[in-house]
Design an enzyme around this catalytic site. Structure first.
Site, mmCIF file in Angstrom:
data_model
loop_
_atom_site.group_PDB
_atom_site.id
_atom_site.type_symbol
_atom_site.label_atom_id
_atom_site.label_comp_id
_atom_site.label_asym_id
_atom_site.label_seq_id
_atom_site.Cartn_x
_atom_site.Cartn_y
_atom_site.Cartn_z
ATOM 1 N N LYS A 58 49.448 47.265 47.270
ATOM 2 C CA LYS A 58 50.350 46.839 46.188
ATOM 3 C C LYS A 58 51.429 47.899 45.966
ATOM 4 O O LYS A 58 52.610 47.583 45.840
ATOM 5 C CB LYS A 58 49.562 46.638 44.877
ATOM 6 C CG LYS A 58 48.700 45.385 44.871
ATOM 7 C CD LYS A 58 47.783 45.353 43.642
ATOM 8 C CE LYS A 58 46.768 44.225 43.777
ATOM 9 N NZ LYS A 58 45.748 44.223 42.723
ATOM 10 N N GLN A 102 42.779 47.085 37.977
ATOM 11 C CA GLN A 102 42.124 46.691 39.227
ATOM 12 C C GLN A 102 40.632 46.470 38.972
ATOM 13 O O GLN A 102 39.948 47.344 38.440
ATOM 14 C CB GLN A 102 42.320 47.791 40.285
ATOM 15 C CG GLN A 102 41.785 47.432 41.646
ATOM 16 C CD GLN A 102 42.544 46.266 42.295
ATOM 17 O OE1 GLN A 102 43.744 46.148 42.180
ATOM 18 N NE2 GLN A 102 41.811 45.389 42.974
ATOM 19 N N ASP A 128 49.591 39.854 36.305
ATOM 20 C CA ASP A 128 48.494 39.189 37.031
ATOM 21 C C ASP A 128 48.257 37.773 36.483
ATOM 22 O O ASP A 128 47.581 36.966 37.121
ATOM 23 C CB ASP A 128 47.188 40.000 36.874
ATOM 24 C CG ASP A 128 46.825 40.778 38.138
ATOM 25 O OD1 ASP A 128 47.395 40.479 39.210
ATOM 26 O OD2 ASP A 128 45.967 41.673 38.041
#
Ligand code: NDP
Length: 291
Positions: A58, A102, A128
C-alpha cells in the site's frame, strides 16, 4: 500470455490497477497545483508477515502515485488506548486524508476491541469504507466511501464489459468488508443478487444459476468449473497460502477457466485492484478540500 485451451478471458488485474493508478497520479498532480498532497496513514500493530507485506504494498503504491503515506508502527502488545491514540492523532492531522487500521490486531482477538479501534476513524477519512456510516450509505445507495475490494471487483466487471442489469449474481461469502458490500454494489447495478455462505444448501446448484460469481470465502479452490454456468464471469477474491507456499484463490482456476467467459486469476486479479481503489478513495477524500 493467452492460453488457447481456456474459454475464459483472463483479466489482467495488475494492468488494470496500473491504469487506475496512472489516473490517480494525474489527479494527485492536479491537487499539487492547489498545494494539496493527499495523505494516507496506516496504523500497524505487531510484525505479522502477511500484514507487513500488505502495508508495504500500500505504501509503495501510494508513494508511486505521489501521495504522502505514513505507517504508524506499534508493538504487537499495544493497548487499545495506544491504538486509539494513533487513530485520533491521524484524525486530527489536516495533512492526513485517509486513515486505516491494518487487521488483524495481534493482541486483540476480541471483536469488541477491534470495533473500538476501527470505529474511532473519522468518517471523512474512512478510506477503507468499513465504518457503519460508510456501509450504511452504501446499503442506501448514497455516495460515500466504498470498501476497496468490492470497488475493485466492480471496476473489473466494467472493464470486461460484463452486463449486470437483470443478470443473476451470486456472491459467496457475507463478510462486512467484501461479501455484503459486493452484494450492495451488484444490486445497485440492477443485478438480481444472491448471497451464499457457510449454511447455504446446495452451493453448487446456487452458483450454477449465476451469470456473475464473486467468491470471497477463504477456502482454496472451493468453486469448481463443474459448478459454473458456461460463460459466467468469475471474480476470485480469495487469497489462500497453501502449505507448499503457493498463493491460490477460492476458485479452482484450471477447471473454472474452461467453463467461464471471464475470470480473474490469483495472484494478479482482484488483489492489485484493491490497492488501486484505496488510493482512489484517499485522493477522493483530499479532493473534498476543493469543494
Ligand atoms: P471472512 O472469513 O470474513 O468471510 C468468509 C465468508 O465465507 C463467510 O461469510 C463464511 O460464511 C463464508 N464461507 C466459509 N466457508 C464457506 C463454505 N464452505 N461455503 C460457503 N461459504 C463459506 O473472509 P473475508 O470476506 O474477509 O475474505 C474472504 C477471502 O478473501 C479470504 O481469502 C481473504 O484473504 C480474501 N481477501 C482478499 C482481498 C483482496 O484484496 N483480494 C481483500 C480481502 C479479503 P459464514 O458467514 O456463514 O461464516
Amino acid at each position: 500470455m493467452a492460453r488457447p485451451d481456456l474459454t475464459a478471458r483472463v483479466v489482467d488485474g495488475k494492468a488494470l490497477a496500473n491504469t487506475l493508478q496512472a489516473e490517480v497520479a494525474a489527479r494527485v498532480a492536479r491537487l499539487a497545483a492547489r498545494d494539496i498532497t493527499p495523505g494516507l496513514v496506516v496504523v500497524l500493530a505487531g510484525d505479522d508477515p502477511a500484514s507487513a507485506v500488505y502495508v508495504r504494498n500500500k505504501a509503495r503504491a501510494a508513494e508511486a502515485c505521489g501521495l504522502r503515506s505514513r505507517v504508524v508502527r506499534l508493538p504487537a502488545e499495544a493497548s487499545v488506548d495506544a491504538l486509539l491514540d494513533a487513530v485520533h492523532t491521524a484524525n486530527a492531522d489536516p495533512q492526513v486524508h485517509g486513515v486505516l487500521v491494518q487487521l488483524p490486531l495481534p493482541s486483540h482477538p476480541s471483536p469488541e476491541h477491534v470495533r473500538r479501534v476501527t470505529r474511532a476513524i473519522a468518517p471523512e477519512k474512512d478510506v477503507d469504507g468499513f465504518l457503519p456510516v460508510s456501509q450504511g450509505l452504501l446499503a442506501l445507495g448514497e455516495p460515500g466511501f466504498v470498501p476497496c475490494t468490492p470497488a475493485g471487483c466492480m471496476r473489473i466487471l466494467a472493464h470486461a464489459q460484463v452486463p449486470l442489469r437483470g443478470r443473476r449474481a451470486v456472491v459467496v461469502g457475507r463478510s462486512a468488508i467484501v461479501g455484503k458490500p459486493m452484494a450492495h454494489l451488484l444490486l445497485a447495478a440492477d443485478a438480481t443478487v444472491t448471497i451464499a455462505h457457510s449454511h447455504t444448501e446446495d452451493l453448487p446448484g446456487v452458483v450454477r444459476e449465476a451469470d456473475v460469481v464473486v467468491a470471497a470465502v477463504g477456502r482454496p479452490g472451493l468453486v469448481h468449473g463443474g459448478w459454473l454456468k458456461p460463460g459466467a464471469a468469475v471474480l476470485d477474491v480469495g487469497i489462500n497460502r497453501l502449505p507448499d507456499g503457493r498463493l491460490v484463490g477460492d476458485v479452482d482456476f484450471e477447471s473454472a477457466a474452461r467453463v467461464a467467459g471471464v475470470i480473474t486469476p490469483v495472484p494478479g486479479g482482484v488483489g492489485p485492484m484493491t490497492i488501486a481503489c484505496l488510493l482512489d478513495n484517499t485522493v477522493r477524500a483530499a479532493e473534498r478540500e476543493l469543494s
